[in-house]
Design an enzyme around this catalytic site. Structure first.
Site, PDB file in Angstrom:
ATOM      1  N   ASP A 102     -36.426  47.554 -16.275  1.00  0.00           N
ATOM      2  CA  ASP A 102     -35.633  48.749 -16.595  1.00  0.00           C
ATOM      3  C   ASP A 102     -36.464  50.019 -16.508  1.00  0.00           C
ATOM      4  O   ASP A 102     -37.347  50.259 -17.330  1.00  0.00           O
ATOM      5  CB  ASP A 102     -35.048  48.599 -18.010  1.00  0.00           C
ATOM      6  CG  ASP A 102     -34.046  49.691 -18.333  1.00  0.00           C
ATOM      7  OD1 ASP A 102     -33.679  50.466 -17.425  1.00  0.00           O
ATOM      8  OD2 ASP A 102     -33.626  49.776 -19.499  1.00  0.00           O
ATOM      9  N   ASP A 281     -32.289  54.876 -11.575  1.00  0.00           N
ATOM     10  CA  ASP A 281     -32.247  53.925 -12.691  1.00  0.00           C
ATOM     11  C   ASP A 281     -31.964  52.504 -12.212  1.00  0.00           C
ATOM     12  O   ASP A 281     -30.899  52.230 -11.665  1.00  0.00           O
ATOM     13  CB  ASP A 281     -31.163  54.379 -13.672  1.00  0.00           C
ATOM     14  CG  ASP A 281     -31.073  53.477 -14.898  1.00  0.00           C
ATOM     15  OD1 ASP A 281     -32.108  52.917 -15.297  1.00  0.00           O
ATOM     16  OD2 ASP A 281     -29.967  53.330 -15.446  1.00  0.00           O
TER      17      ASP A 281
END
Ligand SMILES: *[C@@H]1O[C@H](CO)[C@@H](O)[C@H](O)[C@H]1NC(C)=O
Length: 409
Positions: A102, A281
């Site tokens: 992440d 992201d």
């Protein structure tokens, strides 16, 4: 508890021993897998991604205002649709955990699936820790332990050990490779303390020459596939074609608290989003854009909102007329082809879609432009462009890959 697909288990097991990619030492590579989370029926991509976008914006705004971020109210808990999962060893002897890679968060933690195994290298700091992700959360205690990433080990890495978590079934936790600032306030009793990330520790321990993480994703139409690669400390030139181009990190808040950049987006010859700030992201599946840009995209493509999937839907003949989507980033244009703008048709059933429609992966971020976080270039963008997250030089890089123009969906 969710049983991870046998194929994925097999490839993860393989990945721990195999590191066959040749790249200049001393950067290291870590293969990782993509897995579609099919637990609990159909996947609600949009609900997860919009909740995440709202939480990312709120968290950035809270940091900017010097407030602690503690999201209130009831938020739907939705697992990520596609999780990119790395096999990370923790402890000595190491237990292997499946952690979501992440870039939008920076705490590394375990315990949502496989329980944390205490070994001789585990040190309980006694510090309570908690992080809220918008569509999930965890809370527990901070430890330090030995973390093994591919061929490298970090001693005394700070990690969270969850006693409670939601929204993370099928995985063991997160490998947080976002900026360190995002860890501020996550130690409940130390509101101004930041926790060094794995990338930062690799760098300060002299194990990588620069604080850089590069990400290679490839598109796939299977529900699970070992097709990603993380490189710490440099780039893997075998994974991209052409030139790597960089853009400075944006100064616009709250995008500036993440891997934030400035870009503009055009559909065919029409600019739908003039230059503005947003983020890159790995924890978002879709490409989300400001509501006004989304409405223009919808009207130009002739798409309709599909109530079942939440996505935009077009017919096959509209798909045949689809134009390129152009991302202009620091003077360089990255072209997302029509095929790159659609959900893999062989996976329509997993999102509740029909085989006779084509679903678009561009959607609404949930607020109009001018918010300081007007787009998210998620996995569906990163599958088409190699990306480099460079803390040392405060920049993000992109390059085309053999998959940029591929017809895989
Ligand atoms: C990005 O856009 C903002 C707003 O237009 C501008 O102030 C800034 O200079 C741009 N570039 C960077 C690197 O932030």
């Amino acid at each position: 508890m969710f049983v991870i697909a046998p194929l994925l288990t097999a490839v993860l097991a393989l990945s721990v021993s195999a590191s066959s990619v040749e790249i200049p030492s001393p950067s290291i590579t870590l293969p990782f897998a993509r897995s579609l989370n099919t637990q609990g029926g159909t996947v609600n991509l949009l609900q997860h991604d919009q909740a995440r976008a709202a939480a990312l914006r709120d968290r950035g705004n809270a940091i900017a205002a010097g407030r602690l971020y503690r999201r209130q109210g009831s938020i739907p808990v939705t697992n990520e649709a596609f999780s990119y999962i790395a096999a990370v060893g923790i402890g000595s002897p190491a237990t292997t955990y499946k952690l979501i890679v992440d870039t939008g968060s920076s705490n590394t933690w375990v315990g949502s699936g496989t329980p944390y195994k205490v070994t001789s290298t585990s040190v309980n700091t006694g510090e309570p820790v908690s992080v809220t992700y918008g569509s999930g959360s965890f809370s527990g205690t901070e430890y330090t332990d030995t973390v093994t990433l591919g061929s490298l080990t970090i001693t005394k890495q700070s990690i969270g050990v969850a006693s409670k978590s939601s929204g993370f079934s099928g995985v063991d936790g997160i490998l947080g490779i976002g900026p360190e600032d995002l860890t501020e306030g996550t130690l409940t009793n130390e509101p101004t303390t930041e926790i060094p990330t794995v990338t930062q520790n690799l760098y300060t321990e002299g194990k990588i020459p620069a604080e850089i993480v590069s990400v290679s994703f490839e598109p796939t139409t299977s529900t699970s596939s070992m097709n990603g690669e993380l490189t710490f400390g440099g780039v893997d030139s075998s994974k991209y074609s052409g030139t790597l181009n960089y853009t400075p990190l944006t100064t616009t808040s709250p995008a500036s608290y993440y891997w934030g950049i400035n870009e503009s987006i055009a559909y065919g010859s029409t600019t739908i989003l003039p230059t503005t700030a947003g983020i890159v992201d790995t924890g978002t599946t879709l490409i989300l854009i400001a509501t006004n840009a989304f409405n223009e995209y919808k009207s130009l493509t002739g798409a309709v909102s599909d109530p079942t999937t939440g996505l935009l839907r077009i017919t096959t003949s509209q798909y045949n007329a689809l134009q390129n989507l152009y991302f202009n980033i620091n003077g360089v244009t990255y072209t997302l082809t029509p095929n790159g703008q659609i959900w893999p048709r062989s996976l329509n059933a997993y999102i509740g879609g029909s085989p006779s429609y084509v679903y678009l992966i561009v959607n609404d971020i949930g607020s109009k432009s001018g918010s300081g976080l007007d787009f998210i270039n998620g996995q569906t963008f990163l599958e088409r462009f190699y990306s480099v997250f460079d803390t040392t030089n405060s920049r993000v890089g992109f390059a085309t890959t053999p998959y940029t123009d591929a017809t895989t969906n």
